[in-house]
Design an enzyme around this catalytic site. Structure first.
Site, PDB file in Angstrom:
ATOM      1  N   GLU A 102      14.514  10.063 -49.489  1.00  0.00           N
ATOM      2  CA  GLU A 102      13.729  10.562 -48.848  1.00  0.00           C
ATOM      3  C   GLU A 102      13.181  12.487 -49.008  1.00  0.00           C
ATOM      4  O   GLU A 102      13.537  13.159 -48.193  1.00  0.00           O
ATOM      5  CB  GLU A 102      13.612  10.423 -47.476  1.00  0.00           C
ATOM      6  CG  GLU A 102      11.882  11.426 -46.996  1.00  0.00           C
ATOM      7  CD  GLU A 102      11.770  10.909 -45.593  1.00  0.00           C
ATOM      8  OE1 GLU A 102      10.720  10.691 -44.751  1.00  0.00           O
ATOM      9  OE2 GLU A 102      12.677  12.181 -44.884  1.00  0.00           O
ATOM     10  N   TYR A 178       4.104  17.552 -43.701  1.00  0.00           N
ATOM     11  CA  TYR A 178       4.376  18.484 -44.176  1.00  0.00           C
ATOM     12  C   TYR A 178       3.737  18.730 -45.418  1.00  0.00           C
ATOM     13  O   TYR A 178       2.428  18.053 -45.535  1.00  0.00           O
ATOM     14  CB  TYR A 178       5.440  17.144 -44.846  1.00  0.00           C
ATOM     15  CG  TYR A 178       7.097  18.330 -43.486  1.00  0.00           C
ATOM     16  CD1 TYR A 178       7.256  18.672 -43.216  1.00  0.00           C
ATOM     17  CD2 TYR A 178       7.434  16.105 -43.321  1.00  0.00           C
ATOM     18  CE1 TYR A 178       8.660  18.803 -42.205  1.00  0.00           C
ATOM     19  CE2 TYR A 178       8.395  16.934 -42.254  1.00  0.00           C
ATOM     20  CZ  TYR A 178       8.750  17.918 -41.925  1.00  0.00           C
ATOM     21  OH  TYR A 178       9.528  18.099 -40.102  1.00  0.00           O
ATOM     22  N   CYS A 346      18.264  -0.323 -28.628  1.00  0.00           N
ATOM     23  CA  CYS A 346      17.918   1.341 -28.329  1.00  0.00           C
ATOM     24  C   CYS A 346      17.235   1.268 -26.936  1.00  0.00           C
ATOM     25  O   CYS A 346      16.348   0.911 -26.478  1.00  0.00           O
ATOM     26  CB  CYS A 346      16.879   1.667 -29.350  1.00  0.00           C
ATOM     27  SG  CYS A 346      15.849   3.143 -29.159  1.00  0.00           S
ATOM     28  N   CYS A 364      23.893   9.198 -29.741  1.00  0.00           N
ATOM     29  CA  CYS A 364      22.784   8.633 -29.621  1.00  0.00           C
ATOM     30  C   CYS A 364      23.880   8.262 -27.196  1.00  0.00           C
ATOM     31  O   CYS A 364      25.082   7.984 -28.087  1.00  0.00           O
ATOM     32  CB  CYS A 364      22.784   7.152 -30.054  1.00  0.00           C
ATOM     33  SG  CYS A 364      22.072   5.716 -29.968  1.00  0.00           S
ATOM     34  N   ASP A 648      30.410  11.529 -14.977  1.00  0.00           N
ATOM     35  CA  ASP A 648      29.752  13.204 -14.641  1.00  0.00           C
ATOM     36  C   ASP A 648      31.193  12.961 -13.250  1.00  0.00           C
ATOM     37  O   ASP A 648      31.296  14.152 -12.979  1.00  0.00           O
ATOM     38  CB  ASP A 648      28.266  11.987 -13.438  1.00  0.00           C
ATOM     39  CG  ASP A 648      27.778  12.129 -14.629  1.00  0.00           C
ATOM     40  OD1 ASP A 648      26.598  12.864 -15.283  1.00  0.00           O
ATOM     41  OD2 ASP A 648      26.904  11.036 -14.166  1.00  0.00           O
TER      42      ASP A 648
HETATM   43  P1  ADP Z   1      28.744   8.195 -14.869  1.00  0.00           P
HETATM   44  O1  ADP Z   1      27.346   8.610 -14.859  1.00  0.00           O
HETATM   45  O2  ADP Z   1      29.722   8.828 -14.859  1.00  0.00           O
HETATM   46  O3  ADP Z   1      29.329   6.647 -14.786  1.00  0.00           O
HETATM   47  P2  ADP Z   1      27.330   7.207 -11.930  1.00  0.00           P
HETATM   48  O4  ADP Z   1      27.168   8.087 -10.859  1.00  0.00           O
HETATM   49  O5  ADP Z   1      26.143   6.256 -12.819  1.00  0.00           O
HETATM   50  O6  ADP Z   1      28.213   8.146 -12.997  1.00  0.00           O
HETATM   51  O7  ADP Z   1      28.348   6.407 -11.523  1.00  0.00           O
HETATM   52  C1  ADP Z   1      29.676   6.432 -10.654  1.00  0.00           C
HETATM   53  C2  ADP Z   1      30.295   5.626  -9.407  1.00  0.00           C
HETATM   54  O8  ADP Z   1      30.955   5.546  -8.816  1.00  0.00           O
HETATM   55  C3  ADP Z   1      28.709   4.796  -8.326  1.00  0.00           C
HETATM   56  O9  ADP Z   1      28.214   3.498  -9.186  1.00  0.00           O
HETATM   57  C4  ADP Z   1      29.653   5.012  -7.551  1.00  0.00           C
HETATM   58  O10 ADP Z   1      29.084   3.659  -6.187  1.00  0.00           O
HETATM   59  C5  ADP Z   1      30.995   4.654  -7.577  1.00  0.00           C
HETATM   60  N1  ADP Z   1      32.123   4.929  -6.587  1.00  0.00           N
HETATM   61  C6  ADP Z   1      31.729   6.518  -6.173  1.00  0.00           C
HETATM   62  N2  ADP Z   1      33.303   6.369  -5.276  1.00  0.00           N
HETATM   63  C7  ADP Z   1      33.371   5.374  -5.049  1.00  0.00           C
HETATM   64  C8  ADP Z   1      35.114   5.056  -4.461  1.00  0.00           C
HETATM   65  N3  ADP Z   1      35.613   5.683  -4.277  1.00  0.00           N
HETATM   66  N4  ADP Z   1      35.192   3.511  -5.058  1.00  0.00           N
HETATM   67  C9  ADP Z   1      34.421   2.822  -5.667  1.00  0.00           C
HETATM   68  N5  ADP Z   1      33.293   2.862  -6.958  1.00  0.00           N
HETATM   69  C10 ADP Z   1      32.984   4.325  -6.654  1.00  0.00           C
HETATM   70 FE1  SF4 Z   2      17.856   5.455 -28.774  1.00  0.00          FE
HETATM   71 FE2  SF4 Z   2      19.964   5.969 -29.196  1.00  0.00          FE
HETATM   72 FE3  SF4 Z   2      17.743   7.800 -29.755  1.00  0.00          FE
HETATM   73 FE4  SF4 Z   2      18.364   6.840 -27.605  1.00  0.00          FE
HETATM   74  S1  SF4 Z   2      19.500   8.690 -28.458  1.00  0.00           S
HETATM   75  S2  SF4 Z   2      16.419   6.283 -28.240  1.00  0.00           S
HETATM   76  S3  SF4 Z   2      19.693   4.743 -27.921  1.00  0.00           S
HETATM   77  S4  SF4 Z   2      18.599   5.433 -30.626  1.00  0.00           S
END
Ligand code: ADP
Ligand code: SF4
Length: 691
Positions: A102, A178, A346, A364, A648
């Protein structure tokens, strides 16, 4: 393969070359420049390997007067650049696909901050002069006839270099603000010479670019025109249905391929929260009726039925994919092999485009291997075999836990995932139920579909694990993926933590996820600044609550400017009657009165609210991890070799961070040598370019 999909694998002639099928990985920003020639070659190679019949680069500058810095952009200015791009074309050709480039001149939409050349424009009118990121103080110069000749010559020179680098398809770019686009639109082009005025005159510059490129390389390369048609379609024409119809008719058979799209990033690359699959169709549906040449267009297509329908209904010849090819480079192969249920679709979150805005190589949410194909040797379909018989116990079935489990299982490890709640998916289970976010459930759907088919995987719900359980289970590897919790912390205008906001009527997103509906008039106070504050305000308003939204930032969901969502967040809140207070600090909440202070002046107003939903700071849920750390001896004597946190639970972030973290954990299992290559520019010809 489903025989109904066979037409997707038909060859299509493009000028002097033949595309092996109808899957076309269209140009898109990747944040990969000449600084990362091997990274970008491997990124594009993976798409070719996955079956995309044409694989294109993103925008490649033809000359230093097209300089988008500090945003990342590629160049084709000299011998070094030819060699650098040849790595990509070789890699694409290895898999029998065509390589497209491109070529791009940014005109007045770039600021030439590095080259310091006054930007080129038809009439001296800047493009989006107030758009953050493009904002600058240098207004563009008005091109005279010599300038026009120069730009065309730079395109020709770059096209010859592209041919030398091995490209099969060479673009002329007349889209997205552009230079070519600026000539087409009467607001940017008020010239009174033969390049301005009538629609015919306004197409002259683009026609000359096409003709000159064709003369230069047209014998061996197909010539593609990429054009934005949204604004033109909205403009009246004397003899045609719209100016878009007129422009396409004038140039109908001039290029070998029409690549048609929208005009601005939020409409062109719309987030799924606000734009459905195939959202471009009402703008581009007429093109094939006007030209006899093939047409490619995009629309976040992930369903083969939709793709077939686009072709059968005469909308497109090629299924263009930017995001679908990023989320799953192997999408075409999966359709060909009858494995379409395995497509990693996606989710339309636009974290990919945020990488470009951040100035870094692409990432991504769905595909953690993207951009890491060369650097970390991560292939989306190939997994190094397990190097031990270790059993992996993953606690928490959110995006991080599911991705770690899937990748470890693909490597051959025995995996157990234990989830406290009744459903796997973690935070997605609530978030994907919020307005516009249902496509985000694909993160868990893709992983669960694969995990449930694997013999070496055990999935448990309603299984909250304690330290005792972990010790009893005696898996050699323990992964804590327990996520994070939202806090009630507040910050001052100097971003100094102020402690927690107390009160029974103060809620966090976790409370709303657990089903609490705040009573009475509710303020959503958001200094997280990504999607959740805005979407919760939308959610509560849709449930019938009286909701207002306040943020210390200058816009609602301020960071969503990075993901193209921000204009639509404001529109959605406005449509629901949610008042928005920006540049506003929450400084207190007592007796149904919230104190809101202007962030600059400190001027404070007391406003009656019954409830506050605080979307601010998230902190890892570390209880289980800390208990494991405190019980090191028992952990060791239970035969546990390692206890690690992912997602997380290690650092609260967006979904992209959680998925990446889970993937990285599993890729690194048992690996002493963890590849992390550093790319370097190709400079075999020495530095130096006379301009
Ligand atoms: P990440 O984005 O890091 O995956 P999430 O918050 O989406 O984190 O997921 C964390 C998961 O862990 C949740 O579904 C929660 O219910 C689960 N969880 C937290 N503590 C426990 C535990 N002691 N035993 C089993 N599952 C757990
Ligand atoms: Fe799609 Fe990945 Fe872009 Fe999110 S980051 S819009 S999943 S291509």
């Amino acid at each position: 393969m489903n025989p109904g999909y066979a037409m997707l694998f038909e060859e299509v002639k493009l000028g002097p070359v033949m595309a092996p099928n109808r899957f076309y990985a269209v140009p898109h920003a990747s944040g990969m420049t000449e600084a990362n020639p091997r990274v970008r070659a491997a990124f594009r190679k993976t798409k070719a390997e996955g079956g995309w019949g044409v694989v294109s680069t993103g925008a490649v500058s033809t000359h230093p007067s097209s300089d988008d810095s500090p945003l990342p952009f590629a160049r084709l200015w000299d011998e070094n650049d030819i060699r650098s791009h040849a790595l990509t074309t070789d890699a694409i050709h290895e898999h029998g696909s065509l390589a497209a480039i491109e070529l791009w001149h940014g005109g007045a939409a770039v600021m030439n901050r590095t080259s310091r050349i006054p930007p080129y424009s038809p009439s001296g009118i800047p493009w989006q002069a107030t758009h953050v990121g493009f904002m600058g103080q240098l207004r563009p110069r008005i091109m005279d006839k010599n300038d026009i000749k120069d730009v065309i010559q730079w395109q020709v020179d770059a096209a010859k270099r592209a041919q030398q680098a091995g490209f099969d398809i060479v673009y002329i770019y007349a889209g997205m603000g552009y230079l070519g686009y600026e000539f087409l639109l009467e607001e940017y082009n008020v010239r009174t010479d033969q390049y301005g005025g009538s629609v015919d005159n306004r197409t002259r510059f683009v026609r000359e670019l096409i003709e000159a490129t064709k003369d230069a390389v047209g014998e061996t390369c197909a010539i593609a025109l990429r054009i934005s048609l949204e604004e033109l379609r909205a403009r009246k024409s004397e003899h045609y249905e719209s100016q878009a119809h007129e422009v396409v008719s004038i140039m109908a058979d001039l290029p070998d391929l029409w690549d048609v799209k929208m005009d601005s990033s939020p409409t062109d690359c719309g987030a799924s929260r606000f734009k459905a699959e195939g959202s471009h169709e009402p703008v581009i549906d007429f093109v094939k009726k006007v030209t006899g040449k093939p047409v490619v267009g995009v629309g976040r297509f992930t369903s083969p039925d939709t793709m077939v329908s686009q072709i059968k209904r005469g909308i497109l010849d090629f299924i263009g994919g930017a995001r679908p090819s990023i989320a799953d480079p192997f999408l075409p192969s999966k359709i060909k092999e009858g494995r379409e249920l395995e497509i990693r679709e996606c989710i339309g979150c636009n974290i990919c485009i945020s990488s470009w805005h951040d100035g870094v190589p692409i990432r991504c949410t769905q595909n953690p291997t993207v951009g890491e194909e060369w650097r970390k040797n991560w292939h989306p379909q190939i997994f190094e075999p397990a190097e031990s018989d270790d059993q992996i116990l993953i606690i928490g079935g959110g995006p991080a836990g599911l991705e770690a489990g899937l990748t470890a299982a693909r490597r051959g490890y025995q995996v157990t995932i234990a989830e406290r709640s009744s459903e796997l998916g973690g935070r997605l289970n609530f978030e994907a139920s919020l307005p516009g976010l249902n496509a985000w459930a694909r993160i868990k759907d893709y992983r669960l579909y694969a995990l449930k088919k694997m013999d070496n995987v055990s999935l448990y719900t309603e299984s909250e694990l304690s330290l005792e359980n972990i010790l009893e289970l005696q898996h050699q590897r323990v992964v804590i993926a327990t996520g994070a919790r939202w806090t009630r912390a507040l910050y001052s205008s100097l971003e100094i933590p102020l402690g927690a906001l107390a009160g029974a009527e103060v809620y966090t997103p976790d409370d709303i996820a657990e089903g609490i509906i705040p009573q009475g008039k509710t303020l959503v106070y958001d200094f997280d600044n990504y999607y959740l504050g805005g979407v919760l305000a939308e959610h509560l308003a849709k449930l019938g609550s009286s909701v207002e939204y306040a943020t210390p930032a200058g816009h609602a969901s301020a960071w969503t400017i990075m993901t193209n969502e921000q204009p639509y967040v404001h529109q959605a809140l406005y449509a629901l009657g949610v008042a928005i207070h920006t540049q506003t600090l929450l400084t207190g909440f007592e007796q149904s009165s919230v104190s809101l202070a202007n962030i600059f002046t400190g001027h404070t107003s007391a406003i009656d609210f019954n409830s506050v939903v605080l979307v601010g700071l998230r902190l890892p849920d570390n209880k289980l991890y800390d208990q494991n750390m405190d019980a090191k001896e028992s952990v060791k004597s239970a035969g546990i070799k390692s206890v690690e946190r992912i997602g997380d639970a290690i650092a609260a972030g967006a979904l992209v961070h959680a998925v990446y973290s889970g993937h990285q954990y599993a890729r690194n299992l048992d690996k002493a040598n963890r590849t992390y290559l550093r790319d370097v520019p190709v400079v075999s010809n020495g530095p130096g370019l006379a301009i």
